[in-house]
Design an enzyme around this catalytic site. Sequence first.
Site, PDB file in Angstrom:
ATOM      1  N   MET A  99       0.844  -1.187   0.000  1.00 12.79           N
ATOM      2  CA  MET A  99       0.000   0.000   0.000  1.00 12.79           C
ATOM      3  C   MET A  99       0.879   1.237   0.000  1.00 12.79           C
ATOM      4  O   MET A  99       1.651   1.463   0.936  1.00 12.79           O
ATOM      5  CB  MET A  99      -0.900   0.010   1.244  1.00 12.79           C
ATOM      6  CG  MET A  99      -1.943  -1.089   1.255  1.00 12.79           C
ATOM      7  SD  MET A  99      -2.883  -1.100   2.792  1.00 12.79           S
ATOM      8  CE  MET A  99      -1.711  -1.891   3.882  1.00 12.79           C
ATOM      9  N   ILE A 157       1.856  -5.035   8.204  1.00 12.18           N
ATOM     10  CA  ILE A 157       3.274  -4.712   8.365  1.00 12.18           C
ATOM     11  C   ILE A 157       3.465  -3.217   8.167  1.00 12.18           C
ATOM     12  O   ILE A 157       3.089  -2.669   7.122  1.00 12.18           O
ATOM     13  CB  ILE A 157       4.141  -5.487   7.358  1.00 12.18           C
ATOM     14  CG1 ILE A 157       3.935  -6.992   7.523  1.00 12.18           C
ATOM     15  CG2 ILE A 157       5.616  -5.133   7.527  1.00 12.18           C
ATOM     16  CD1 ILE A 157       4.583  -7.823   6.438  1.00 12.18           C
ATOM     17  N   GLY A 187       1.547   4.324   4.435  1.00  8.28           N
ATOM     18  CA  GLY A 187       2.412   3.414   3.702  1.00  8.28           C
ATOM     19  C   GLY A 187       2.693   2.114   4.435  1.00  8.28           C
ATOM     20  O   GLY A 187       3.145   2.131   5.556  1.00  8.28           O
ATOM     21  N   SER A 188       2.449   0.967   3.810  1.00  4.42           N
ATOM     22  CA  SER A 188       2.548  -0.286   4.534  1.00  4.42           C
ATOM     23  C   SER A 188       2.317  -1.469   3.610  1.00  4.42           C
ATOM     24  O   SER A 188       2.299  -1.341   2.391  1.00  4.42           O
ATOM     25  CB  SER A 188       1.523  -0.293   5.664  1.00  4.42           C
ATOM     26  OG  SER A 188       0.307   0.271   5.213  1.00  4.42           O
ATOM     27  N   ARG A 189       2.115  -2.640   4.237  1.00  2.00           N
ATOM     28  CA  ARG A 189       1.961  -3.869   3.464  1.00  2.00           C
ATOM     29  C   ARG A 189       1.103  -4.857   4.247  1.00  2.00           C
ATOM     30  O   ARG A 189       1.098  -4.848   5.484  1.00  2.00           O
ATOM     31  CB  ARG A 189       3.354  -4.448   3.222  1.00  2.00           C
ATOM     32  CG  ARG A 189       3.382  -5.683   2.346  1.00  2.00           C
ATOM     33  CD  ARG A 189       4.825  -6.043   2.062  1.00  2.00           C
ATOM     34  NE  ARG A 189       5.120  -7.407   2.429  1.00  2.00           N
ATOM     35  CZ  ARG A 189       6.344  -7.912   2.437  1.00  2.00           C
ATOM     36  NH1 ARG A 189       7.380  -7.150   2.154  1.00  2.00           N
ATOM     37  NH2 ARG A 189       6.543  -9.162   2.764  1.00  2.00           N
TER      38      ARG A 189
END
Length: 219
Positions: A99, A157, A187-189
């Site tokens: 993301m 994450i 911002g991430s995953r």
Amino acid sequence: MTIHKEGYTTIALSILFIFIINAFVDYKYADITWLKWLIYLFSLFLLITVLQFFRNPSRTFTSGENLVICPADGKVVVIEETEEGEYFKDKRLQVSIFMSPVNVHINRNPISGIVKFFKYHPGKYLAAWNPKSSTENERTTVVVEHKNGTPVLFRQIAGALARRIVWYVKEGDNVTQNKEFGFIKFGSRVDIFLPLGTKVNLELDQVVKGGITVLAELS
């Protein structure tokens, strides 16, 4: 479209900051027109950026008893067999969605079922595309057992910009597909771990939408 509840405090602080900096510039540099317009434009850009990050768009969700729905908006960056060492401790099929800051950052349950495991891990803030982020970054791990007995693990994450992971589930909860299970700021995953042999409906670099795109089908 509405604004997600996780954004209320950040938006209020952003508006306060914009008010203060604009008032200061108007008072201190009233005669410097170019500087005032530069600050005005920066303020507008900042406000739009924060608002779009916390947006909660209206959606018609995809649902299906044996479907695994994408838990987040973003781009597919990993589809591979890998060793999952925290809960399953064996090989699983991993699908990862990155993301960016411009994506919607709401995280949704990919399946309905019972939360069998939950754990929060404090950690580092490596870039979300770094392979080590799965085991070294701040993260949460959730395992939901489908009614057919298949467990699906999904992991929030944090990335280099993300500094807060929010979750709304705990062990024992009965969760519903597409309902929110969390939110990650800036911002991430999200990683999803499925049984080997699961039919995955995605391709690398595919852009997906949480609650809409079908990720996989459980047998």
